[in-house]
Write an enzyme that holds these catalytic residues in place. Structure first.
Site, PDB file in Angstrom:
ATOM      1  N   ASP A  11       0.884  -1.167   0.000  1.00 41.63           N
ATOM      2  CA  ASP A  11       0.000   0.000   0.000  1.00 41.63           C
ATOM      3  C   ASP A  11       0.917   1.212   0.000  1.00 41.63           C
ATOM      4  OD1 ASP A  11      -1.551   2.170   0.681  1.00 41.63           O
ATOM      5  OD2 ASP A  11      -2.711   1.113   2.213  1.00 41.63           O
ATOM      6  N   GLN A  95       2.926   4.231   2.657  1.00 46.73           N
ATOM      7  CA  GLN A  95       2.704   3.755   4.038  1.00 46.73           C
ATOM      8  C   GLN A  95       3.340   2.395   4.343  1.00 46.73           C
ATOM      9  OE1 GLN A  95      -1.666   3.362   4.823  1.00 46.73           O
ATOM     10  NE2 GLN A  95      -1.231   1.193   4.970  1.00 46.73           N
ATOM     11  N   ASN A 105      16.204  -7.795   0.141  1.00 46.33           N
ATOM     12  CA  ASN A 105      15.009  -8.631   0.178  1.00 46.33           C
ATOM     13  C   ASN A 105      13.873  -7.818   0.800  1.00 46.33           C
ATOM     14  OD1 ASN A 105      13.058 -10.627   1.011  1.00 46.33           O
ATOM     15  ND2 ASN A 105      14.648 -12.152   0.697  1.00 46.33           N
ATOM     16  N   TYR A 229       1.537   0.428  14.750  1.00 41.69           N
ATOM     17  CA  TYR A 229       0.497   0.177  13.769  1.00 41.69           C
ATOM     18  C   TYR A 229       0.727   0.953  12.478  1.00 41.69           C
ATOM     19  CZ  TYR A 229      -3.776  -0.104  11.240  1.00 41.69           C
ATOM     20  OH  TYR A 229      -4.678  -0.306  10.242  1.00 41.69           O
ATOM     21  N   LYS A 232      -2.994  -3.210   8.629  1.00 44.08           N
ATOM     22  CA  LYS A 232      -2.951  -4.676   8.545  1.00 44.08           C
ATOM     23  C   LYS A 232      -2.221  -5.060   7.267  1.00 44.08           C
ATOM     24  CE  LYS A 232      -6.006  -7.018  11.495  1.00 44.08           C
ATOM     25  NZ  LYS A 232      -5.439  -6.384  12.665  1.00 44.08           N
ATOM     26  N   ASP A 233      -1.566  -6.213   7.275  1.00 39.01           N
ATOM     27  CA  ASP A 233      -0.835  -6.627   6.084  1.00 39.01           C
ATOM     28  C   ASP A 233      -1.765  -7.398   5.156  1.00 39.01           C
ATOM     29  OD1 ASP A 233       1.062  -6.995   4.264  1.00 39.01           O
ATOM     30  OD2 ASP A 233       2.217  -8.463   5.384  1.00 39.01           O
ATOM     31  N   ASP A 234      -2.369  -6.662   4.251  1.00 40.25           N
ATOM     32  CA  ASP A 234      -3.336  -7.270   3.336  1.00 40.25           C
ATOM     33  C   ASP A 234      -2.643  -8.347   2.507  1.00 40.25           C
ATOM     34  OD1 ASP A 234      -5.388  -5.576   4.238  1.00 40.25           O
ATOM     35  OD2 ASP A 234      -4.495  -3.954   3.086  1.00 40.25           O
ATOM     36  N   GLN A 242      -5.531 -27.655 -11.353  1.00 39.33           N
ATOM     37  CA  GLN A 242      -5.842 -28.730 -12.318  1.00 39.33           C
ATOM     38  C   GLN A 242      -4.790 -29.836 -12.353  1.00 39.33           C
ATOM     39  OE1 GLN A 242      -9.318 -26.632 -13.484  1.00 39.33           O
ATOM     40  NE2 GLN A 242      -8.792 -28.733 -13.958  1.00 39.33           N
ATOM     41  N   ASP A 287     -15.052   1.272   5.718  1.00 36.60           N
ATOM     42  CA  ASP A 287     -13.782   0.858   5.090  1.00 36.60           C
ATOM     43  C   ASP A 287     -13.793  -0.632   4.749  1.00 36.60           C
ATOM     44  OD1 ASP A 287     -12.928   3.442   5.336  1.00 36.60           O
ATOM     45  OD2 ASP A 287     -11.267   3.019   6.708  1.00 36.60           O
ATOM     46  N   TYR A 348      -5.629  -0.442  16.688  1.00 34.51           N
ATOM     47  CA  TYR A 348      -5.790   0.897  17.239  1.00 34.51           C
ATOM     48  C   TYR A 348      -6.384   0.712  18.616  1.00 34.51           C
ATOM     49  CZ  TYR A 348      -6.022   3.918  13.000  1.00 34.51           C
ATOM     50  OH  TYR A 348      -5.776   4.647  11.879  1.00 34.51           O
TER      51      TYR A 348
HETATM   52  C1  F6R Z   1      -7.680  -0.482   7.758  1.00 32.22           C
HETATM   53  C2  F6R Z   1      -7.515   0.815   7.115  1.00 32.22           C
HETATM   54  C3  F6R Z   1      -8.501   1.866   7.394  1.00 32.22           C
HETATM   55  C4  F6R Z   1      -7.903   2.915   8.333  1.00 32.22           C
HETATM   56  C5  F6R Z   1      -8.932   4.004   8.688  1.00 32.22           C
HETATM   57  C6  F6R Z   1      -8.315   5.110   9.526  1.00 32.22           C
HETATM   58  O1  F6R Z   1      -6.650  -1.358   7.380  1.00 32.22           O
HETATM   59  O2  F6R Z   1      -6.580   1.055   6.382  1.00 32.22           O
HETATM   60  O3  F6R Z   1      -9.703   1.348   7.906  1.00 32.22           O
HETATM   61  O4  F6R Z   1      -7.438   2.284   9.502  1.00 32.22           O
HETATM   62  O5  F6R Z   1      -9.462   4.574   7.518  1.00 32.22           O
HETATM   63  O6  F6R Z   1      -7.213   5.603   8.848  1.00 32.22           O
HETATM   64  P1  F6R Z   1      -6.387   6.889   9.342  1.00 32.22           P
HETATM   65  O7  F6R Z   1      -5.933   6.592  10.741  1.00 32.22           O
HETATM   66  O8  F6R Z   1      -5.267   6.962   8.352  1.00 32.22           O
HETATM   67  O9  F6R Z   1      -7.325   8.052   9.262  1.00 32.22           O
HETATM   68 MG    MG Z   2      -5.026  -2.363   1.953  1.00 31.97          MG
HETATM   69 MG    MG Z   3      -4.029   2.441   2.899  1.00 32.76          MG
END
Ligand code: F6R
Ligand code: MG
Ligand code: MG
Length: 365
Positions: A11, A95, A105, A229, A232-234, A242, A287, A348
């Site tokens: 991200d 970010q 790496n 924080y 999250k690590d998407d 197959q 979100d 958070y």
């Molecule tokens: C979850 C995510 C969003 C943010 C939320 C607050 O992974 O990225 O839900 O946590 O939008 O974001 P900030 O703190 O940047 O305003």
């Molecule tokens: Mg994401």
């Molecule tokens: Mg983001």
């Protein structure tokens, strides 16, 4: 021919807020990978997005954890950050790029990585999945269903090449250790671990009879790398399909149930994982709800033929409606668990500050 498939994501900023990668970011990433293809470093590439995550799918012959490939991904993310995200003041620019300089790496530096190397078969169907607003443990349930549950994958019982089962490598994200568990023989041990999705995460799956790699997932958790924080690590996932592996339809079947995953708003809520086509790869309500996209390719000497947008199909409409209903049900809990995650899982929290403020007012009960 031995080919390596690397899916590396980060991200590096999005719009509006944390919702979606911008087209200029995708264009610049494509340009960078195109140049790498021209020089011969890559055989092929495909750039796409999962919500606010920029996804670089690359094929080459350099093997996994290759410094040149990882540097290419790192340089692409930093250039997109500088030239697009920061230039346009996109939200959360850079970010996931947690360190200043590349050191060989990208593992542990912020981006998520799923990679595998294998001998390309006569015909090699390859599926990739990427999810937004959740974490790597989100793949535990579908990977179990795909490779271990005969109610999902008919081939486990009726295809002789799959009948010996699969070996699962389970990564303990807290300890940084991994263990290999065989299914079906050790199925209950496997489930005992992977039900704890926040800690025990399936990182790779191998076919038991010959050790062929079947699936590879990203396992790093940003919160633990950074010690603070940063989202999250998407996660991303690569699955071979197959002819001795689960069929494409058996793999997709595992996403027909919108199961609950941790993530969603502020990385601190449980919500249903909604399978969506690329055009809906953007998290909106609260979100979210957390989403997964799936792309299907055929490999041809490392070339990526495709993709097919796998969830762009009416067969998944009812899954999406069910996910929306579950999202509504969960949202009605507001700040209460189990919608809100437990304190140890929240990304958070104001809890320490609240406890500090009230500490003198706590009396023996
Ligand atoms: C979850 C995510 C969003 C943010 C939320 C607050 O992974 O990225 O839900 O946590 O939008 O974001 P900030 O703190 O940047 O305003
Ligand atoms: Mg994401
Ligand atoms: Mg983001």
């Amino acid at each position: 021919m031995k080919v390596t498939v690397s899916l590396i994501k980060a991200d590096v900023g999005s719009l509006p807020g944390h919702h979606r990668v911008y087209k200029d970011q995708l264009e610049l990433a494509k340009k960078k990978l195109h140049e790498a293809k021209e020089t011969g470093l890559l055989i092929d590439y495909h750039v796409f997005n999962a919500g606010d995550d920029l996804e670089l799918l690359m094929t080459h012959t350099k093997g996994v954890n290759n410094p040149e490939i990882h540097k290419l991904a790192w340089d692409t993310f930093t250039e997109v950050t500088e030239k697009v995200s920061k230039a346009l003041k996109l939200y959360g620019a850079g970010q996931d790029l947690l360190v200043e300089a590349f050191s060989g790496n990208v593992r542990g530096m912020g981006p998520g990585v799923a990679e595998m190397e294998f001998e390309e078969r006569k015909s090699e169907p390859l599926l990739v999945f990427a999810a937004d607003k959740t974490e790597p443990g989100a793949w535990n349930l579908p990977l179990f269903r795909i490779f271990a549950d005969p109610f999902n994958t008919a081939g486990l019982t009726i295809d002789p090449t799959m009948h010996d089962g699969f070996d699962f490598v389970v990564h303990d994200v807290m300890e940084g250790k991994e263990v290999m568990v065989h299914c079906p023989a050790e199925m209950y041990d496997l489930l005992a671990l992977i039900g704890t999705v926040s800690r025990y995460v399936i990182s790779r799956v191998y076919r038991h009879r010959d050790g062929e790699i079947a699936a590879a997932a990203s396992v790093t958790r940003l919160s633990l790398i950074a010690g603070r924080y940063v989202g999250k690590d998407d996660p991303v996932l690569i699955v071979r399909a197959q002819h001795g592996f689960p069929a494409v339809g058996e793999i997709l079947e595992a996403f027909s149930f919108p199961y609950l995953v941790p993530g969603w708003m502020r990385g601190s809520h449980n919500g249903p994982l909604m399978p969506v086509p690329l055009k809906y790869s953007q998290c909106t309500r609260f979100d979210g709800p957390p989403r997964v996209v799936g792309l299907g390719f055929q490999l041809c000497n490392g070339r990526l033929i495709g993709p097919v947008d796998l969830f762009d199909d009416p067969a998944f409409d009812t899954v999406r409606i069910k996910a929306a209903e579950i999202a509504e049900y969960m949202r009605r809990h507001g700040p209460f668990m189990p919608h809100r995650l437990g304190p140890e899982e929240m990304e958070y929290t104001t809890l320490p500050a609240v406890l500090e403020k009230l500490k003198d007012r706590f009396k023996e009960a």
